[in-house]
Design an enzyme around this catalytic site. Structure first.
Site, PDB file in Angstrom:
ATOM      1  N   THR A   1      30.265  17.471  12.387  1.00  0.00           N
ATOM      2  CA  THR A   1      31.620  17.417  12.955  1.00  0.00           C
ATOM      3  C   THR A   1      32.612  17.956  11.926  1.00  0.00           C
ATOM      4  O   THR A   1      32.231  18.302  10.800  1.00  0.00           O
ATOM      5  CB  THR A   1      31.971  15.959  13.376  1.00  0.00           C
ATOM      6  OG1 THR A   1      33.227  15.954  14.040  1.00  0.00           O
ATOM      7  CG2 THR A   1      32.055  15.026  12.182  1.00  0.00           C
TER       8      THR A   1
ATOM      9  N   GLY B   1      32.828  20.578   8.260  1.00  0.00           N
ATOM     10  CA  GLY B   1      31.422  20.889   7.955  1.00  0.00           C
ATOM     11  C   GLY B   1      30.781  21.654   9.103  1.00  0.00           C
ATOM     12  O   GLY B   1      30.021  22.611   8.896  1.00  0.00           O
TER      13      GLY B   1
ATOM     14  N   TYR C   1      39.575   6.036  -2.245  1.00  0.00           N
ATOM     15  CA  TYR C   1      39.396   7.423  -1.789  1.00  0.00           C
ATOM     16  C   TYR C   1      39.840   8.387  -2.882  1.00  0.00           C
ATOM     17  O   TYR C   1      39.144   9.347  -3.209  1.00  0.00           O
ATOM     18  CB  TYR C   1      40.208   7.657  -0.510  1.00  0.00           C
ATOM     19  CG  TYR C   1      40.039   9.051   0.079  1.00  0.00           C
ATOM     20  CD1 TYR C   1      38.809   9.459   0.607  1.00  0.00           C
ATOM     21  CD2 TYR C   1      41.100   9.955   0.109  1.00  0.00           C
ATOM     22  CE1 TYR C   1      38.652  10.731   1.153  1.00  0.00           C
ATOM     23  CE2 TYR C   1      40.954  11.227   0.653  1.00  0.00           C
ATOM     24  CZ  TYR C   1      39.719  11.607   1.176  1.00  0.00           C
ATOM     25  OH  TYR C   1      39.559  12.880   1.699  1.00  0.00           O
TER      26      TYR C   1
HETATM   27  N1  LIG Z   1      40.501  16.147   7.253  1.00  0.00           N
HETATM   28  C1  LIG Z   1      41.332  16.244   6.225  1.00  0.00           C
HETATM   29  O1  LIG Z   1      42.575  16.237   6.404  1.00  0.00           O
HETATM   30  C2  LIG Z   1      40.797  16.366   4.827  1.00  0.00           C
HETATM   31  C3  LIG Z   1      41.707  16.503   3.777  1.00  0.00           C
HETATM   32  C4  LIG Z   1      41.231  16.606   2.473  1.00  0.00           C
HETATM   33  C5  LIG Z   1      39.875  16.542   2.234  1.00  0.00           C
HETATM   34  N2  LIG Z   1      38.999  16.392   3.271  1.00  0.00           N
HETATM   35  C6  LIG Z   1      37.571  16.299   2.945  1.00  0.00           C
HETATM   36  O2  LIG Z   1      36.848  17.168   3.788  1.00  0.00           O
HETATM   37  C7  LIG Z   1      35.511  16.694   3.938  1.00  0.00           C
HETATM   38  C8  LIG Z   1      35.108  16.773   5.401  1.00  0.00           C
HETATM   39  O3  LIG Z   1      35.931  15.897   6.130  1.00  0.00           O
HETATM   40  P1  LIG Z   1      36.355  16.127   7.650  1.00  0.00           P
HETATM   41  O4  LIG Z   1      37.815  16.151   7.674  1.00  0.00           O
HETATM   42  O5  LIG Z   1      35.585  17.222   8.280  1.00  0.00           O
HETATM   43  O6  LIG Z   1      35.920  14.696   8.235  1.00  0.00           O
HETATM   44  P2  LIG Z   1      34.951  14.256   9.417  1.00  0.00           P
HETATM   45  O7  LIG Z   1      35.245  15.003  10.654  1.00  0.00           O
HETATM   46  O8  LIG Z   1      35.061  12.765   9.448  1.00  0.00           O
HETATM   47  O9  LIG Z   1      33.507  14.692   8.886  1.00  0.00           O
HETATM   48  C9  LIG Z   1      32.904  13.990   7.839  1.00  0.00           C
HETATM   49  C10 LIG Z   1      31.420  14.203   7.870  1.00  0.00           C
HETATM   50  O10 LIG Z   1      30.840  13.386   6.837  1.00  0.00           O
HETATM   51  C11 LIG Z   1      29.769  12.656   7.411  1.00  0.00           C
HETATM   52  N3  LIG Z   1      29.483  11.422   6.701  1.00  0.00           N
HETATM   53  C12 LIG Z   1      30.281  10.336   6.553  1.00  0.00           C
HETATM   54  N4  LIG Z   1      29.609   9.384   5.892  1.00  0.00           N
HETATM   55  C13 LIG Z   1      28.371   9.854   5.622  1.00  0.00           C
HETATM   56  C14 LIG Z   1      27.225   9.342   4.988  1.00  0.00           C
HETATM   57  N5  LIG Z   1      27.179   8.095   4.512  1.00  0.00           N
HETATM   58  N6  LIG Z   1      26.131  10.120   4.882  1.00  0.00           N
HETATM   59  C15 LIG Z   1      26.136  11.378   5.378  1.00  0.00           C
HETATM   60  N7  LIG Z   1      27.182  11.918   6.008  1.00  0.00           N
HETATM   61  C16 LIG Z   1      28.289  11.160   6.130  1.00  0.00           C
HETATM   62  C17 LIG Z   1      30.202  12.393   8.840  1.00  0.00           C
HETATM   63  O11 LIG Z   1      29.100  12.020   9.618  1.00  0.00           O
HETATM   64  P3  LIG Z   1      29.276  11.121  10.970  1.00  0.00           P
HETATM   65  O12 LIG Z   1      29.804  12.040  12.018  1.00  0.00           O
HETATM   66  O13 LIG Z   1      27.911  10.597  11.242  1.00  0.00           O
HETATM   67  O14 LIG Z   1      30.260  10.037  10.624  1.00  0.00           O
HETATM   68  C18 LIG Z   1      30.769  13.764   9.182  1.00  0.00           C
HETATM   69  O15 LIG Z   1      29.739  14.646   9.502  1.00  0.00           O
HETATM   70  C19 LIG Z   1      35.500  15.290   3.359  1.00  0.00           C
HETATM   71  O16 LIG Z   1      34.884  15.301   2.088  1.00  0.00           O
HETATM   72  C20 LIG Z   1      36.965  14.933   3.205  1.00  0.00           C
HETATM   73  O17 LIG Z   1      37.213  14.022   2.157  1.00  0.00           O
HETATM   74  C21 LIG Z   1      39.433  16.309   4.557  1.00  0.00           C
END
Ligand SMILES: NC(=O)c1ccc[n+]([C@@H]2O[C@H](COP(=O)([O-])OP(=O)(O)OC[C@H]3O[C@@H](n4cnc5c(N)ncnc54)[C@H](OP(=O)(O)O)[C@@H]3O)[C@@H](O)[C@H]2O)c1
Length: 351
Positions: free
Chosen positions: A26, A29, A210
């Site tokens: 999701t 990624g 975080y």
């Molecule tokens: N969105 C933002 O505004 C933002 C800003 C700055 C940095 N980031 C960084 O970007 C990265 C991706 O985030 P995103 O926004 O795409 O969030 P997201 O949609 O919540 O995706 C996060 C992914 O990490 C997986 N995950 C969570 N816990 C896990 C675990 N214990 N083992 C394996 N996989 C796990 C989730 O799997 P499930 O679907 O199974 O939960 C999901 O596939 C993160 O590192 C986040 O800190 C995001």
């Protein structure tokens, strides 16, 4: 609607390359996975829910070109070219050859799962050219993992630290041209490394945890790049980045830990002003494929550009101390020689 964002402009192909992405079912990624698949890579999705990963793969395959117009750097010419191909069903030429997918189970909040996943990848994949440590959780309630670590610290930092070290020999054998990308966050600006209370047992707050974990991502990047250089291991570059503020599932804990309704506000009221996942994926893609960063390592990127992180993220001593501290948390005796250290780490797979 995000008014300012930069896109990866590289048209580099990844034919014959293997890209491993954590948390690819999701959010950004998944968009990374789609992009690399389009570039011809073998895309290895490592996810804690294999069923969700399979659904993501199906969704990517079914909507491969549907959302291209949302990406600002796609020229109209290319869009028309792709549409004609879709309508006529004509065969793809090598320039458009798609890659393939593989799925592995990985729960970063379990060291056992990290080791099992690494073991399988090492056995089944012939190479790893790009590793993207993308998975993450944000601002959950205070929770300890089975291994006894604070959940955000283990998921975002410790799990990726161990996974990377376990996969490093395979990456080394796939070099040159290999890259490791650690997805951090602008929230690292609020972060500190609490060496005397790394699990924040005495003073937990969701943002503090975080921010610590995301600062750790940048420090790990810096220290790994340094150790690779010291060990004379060429051909592996390491990058960290902030992807932007993006409408993804990351906000899932907000309503519990900020205020009731915070998730709704973030997604629906702020939603139009923040990035969509395609836009949010661009800096990761830039670090993974762009030739312009091929000679850079250990740096932090925002909007596809090198950016200066907060002072702690630039501090050599904090980076070294965090590396050593994380080793000890994993019951690994830190060694200065990276090559012998990797052999010690690899022994964890047989224990
Ligand atoms: N969105 C933002 O505004 C933002 C800003 C700055 C940095 N980031 C960084 O970007 C990265 C991706 O985030 P995103 O926004 O795409 O969030 P997201 O949609 O919540 O995706 C996060 C992914 O990490 C997986 N995950 C969570 N816990 C896990 C675990 N214990 N083992 C394996 N996989 C796990 C989730 O799997 P499930 O679907 O199974 O939960 C999901 O596939 C993160 O590192 C986040 O800190 C995001």
């Amino acid at each position: 609607m995000w008014t300012y964002h930069r896109s990866c402009t590289s048209q580099a192909r990844l034919d014959g390359k293997v890209v491993v992405i954590t948390g690819a079912n999701t959010g950004i990624g998944k968009e990374n996975a789609k992009d690399f698949y389009r570039r011809g890579a073998r895309v290895v999705l490592t996810c804690r829910n294999v069923e969700k990963a399979k659904e993501a793969v199906e969704d990517i395959k079914n909507n491969l070109y549907y959302d291209l117009q949302r990406k600002t750097n796609i020229e109209v010419k290319k869009m028309l070219y792709i549409m004609i191909k879709m309508i006529t069903g004509s065969k793809q030429d090598s320039k458009d050859k798609l890659g393939e997918f593989a799925i592995y189970s990985l729960d970063l909040s379990s060291l056992r799962s990290v080791k099992e996943c690494a073991k399988k990848i090492l056995a089944d994949e012939s190479a790893i050219h790009i590793l993207i440590n993308n998975a993450g959780i944000m601002m959950c309630e205070h929770e300890k993992t089975k291994d006894g670590f604070e959940l955000q610290l283990q998921t975002n930092h410790i799990g990726h630290f161990l996974l990377t070290l376990l996969l490093l020999p395979k990456i080394q054998s796939s070099a040159p041209g290999c890259r490791i990308i650690n997805v951090s966050s602008i929230c690292h600006l609020l972060g500190n490394i609490y060496f005397d209370d790394i699990n924040l047992d005495r003073s937990y707050s969701p943002m503090k945890a975080y921010a610590q974990s995301k600062l750790a991502n940048i420090l790990f990047t810096k220290e790994l790049a340094h150790r690779l250089k010291e060990a004379g291991i060429d051909g592996i570059n390491v990058y960290s980045l902030h992807p932007g503020v993006i409408k993804t599932e990351l906000s899932r804990h907000y309503s519990k830990t900020i205020i009731p309704g915070a998730r709704f506000i973030f997604r629906n009221i702020m939603g139009p002003f923040i990035k969509n996942p395609i836009q949010g994926a661009q800096t990761t893609i830039h670090c993974a494929v762009d030739d312009k960063v091929a000679n850079e390592t250990g740096l932090y990127y925002v909007e596809c550009r090198v950016t200066t992180p907060q002072w702690r993220a630039r501090d050599d001593k904090i980076a070294k101390d965090l590396w050593d501290h994380t080793c000890r948390l994993l019951h690994l005796e830190p060694e200065e020689n990276l090559s012998t250290f990797l052999q010690t780490v690899a022994r964890q797979l047989t224990e």
